[in-house]
Design a protein around this motif. Sequence first.
Motif, PDB file in Angstrom:
ATOM      1  N   GLN A  96      -6.725   4.158   2.426  1.00 55.42           N
ATOM      2  CA  GLN A  96      -5.755   4.734   1.504  1.00 55.42           C
ATOM      3  C   GLN A  96      -4.478   3.916   1.543  1.00 55.42           C
ATOM      4  O   GLN A  96      -3.872   3.758   2.614  1.00 55.42           O
ATOM      5  CB  GLN A  96      -5.443   6.185   1.886  1.00 55.42           C
ATOM      6  N   LEU A 116      -2.619   2.765  -4.721  1.00 57.09           N
ATOM      7  CA  LEU A 116      -4.014   2.350  -4.929  1.00 57.09           C
ATOM      8  C   LEU A 116      -4.991   3.496  -4.707  1.00 57.09           C
ATOM      9  O   LEU A 116      -6.181   3.368  -4.994  1.00 57.09           O
ATOM     10  CB  LEU A 116      -4.373   1.195  -3.997  1.00 57.09           C
ATOM     11  N   GLY A 117      -4.513   4.598  -4.162  1.00 52.83           N
ATOM     12  CA  GLY A 117      -5.387   5.738  -3.921  1.00 52.83           C
ATOM     13  C   GLY A 117      -6.364   5.476  -2.795  1.00 52.83           C
ATOM     14  O   GLY A 117      -6.076   4.717  -1.862  1.00 52.83           O
ATOM     15  N   LEU A 118      -7.522   6.102  -2.869  1.00 52.72           N
ATOM     16  CA  LEU A 118      -8.579   5.893  -1.881  1.00 52.72           C
ATOM     17  C   LEU A 118      -9.593   4.913  -2.428  1.00 52.72           C
ATOM     18  O   LEU A 118     -10.042   5.037  -3.570  1.00 52.72           O
ATOM     19  CB  LEU A 118      -9.307   7.214  -1.588  1.00 52.72           C
ATOM     20  N   TYR A 132     -13.065   5.255   3.899  1.00 53.91           N
ATOM     21  CA  TYR A 132     -12.129   4.874   2.844  1.00 53.91           C
ATOM     22  C   TYR A 132     -10.888   4.283   3.495  1.00 53.91           C
ATOM     23  O   TYR A 132     -10.544   4.606   4.628  1.00 53.91           O
ATOM     24  CB  TYR A 132     -11.670   6.096   2.055  1.00 53.91           C
TER      25      TYR A 132
END
Lengths: 114, 116
Positions: free
Chosen positions: A37, A41-43, A35
Amino acid sequence: DVKVTQSSRYLVKRTGEKVFLECVQDMDHENMFWYRQDPGLGLRLIYFSYDVKMKEKGDIPEGYSVSREKKERFSLILESASTNQTSMYLCASSTPGLGFLEQYFGPGTRLTVT
Amino acid sequence: AQSVAQPEDQVNVAEGNPLTVKCTYSVSGNPYLFWYVQYPNRGLQFLLKYITGDNLVKGSYGFEAEFNKSQTSFHLKKPSALVSDSALYFCAVRDRSSGGGNKLTFGTGTQLKVEL
């Protein structure tokens, strides 16, 4: 305890360089994930692998590739690093199942591309 | 497609007060729902999950979450906040009817700040 380790906590690279991020897990998990981060936008899932030599694209695979030659190791490759790839990169692993098994995360690699 | 929304970028609460961190989800079938926490300079740690059954799920560090199917929500709660709870919290969802691979979709995160 499950342990997921990432090769570097902090990394600074120049634009155009080829960058390797390494992830190793010690719990014999079949599934592994990369991922990125970003604030707000988060993950977001880049790639995942459900077995050795198997991989699937996630939501944002462009500019990245992966390699899984051994079960415990999952590498993320930036073929030609760009400044918009400056981010925190998180690796995770889990056992396969019906989808309700949690993922275990590494500490992250903060990559800066200048 | 599956998605999750965390409507608050930041939640501030005084120590000792109850806290709530909100999460709503969207799936075509039924969901598996998760909460993760990220302390400064650390990776994500699993807090709790909803699979099926009792709508109130209890997890680590005194946290709990309530699954509400009609409101498609999975809010994280704690009766009495601690300063040490200050961290970034992520909600995640997986549609049970989606394919294999245990692929999760994460929200954008909510920064919880607990003050004395």
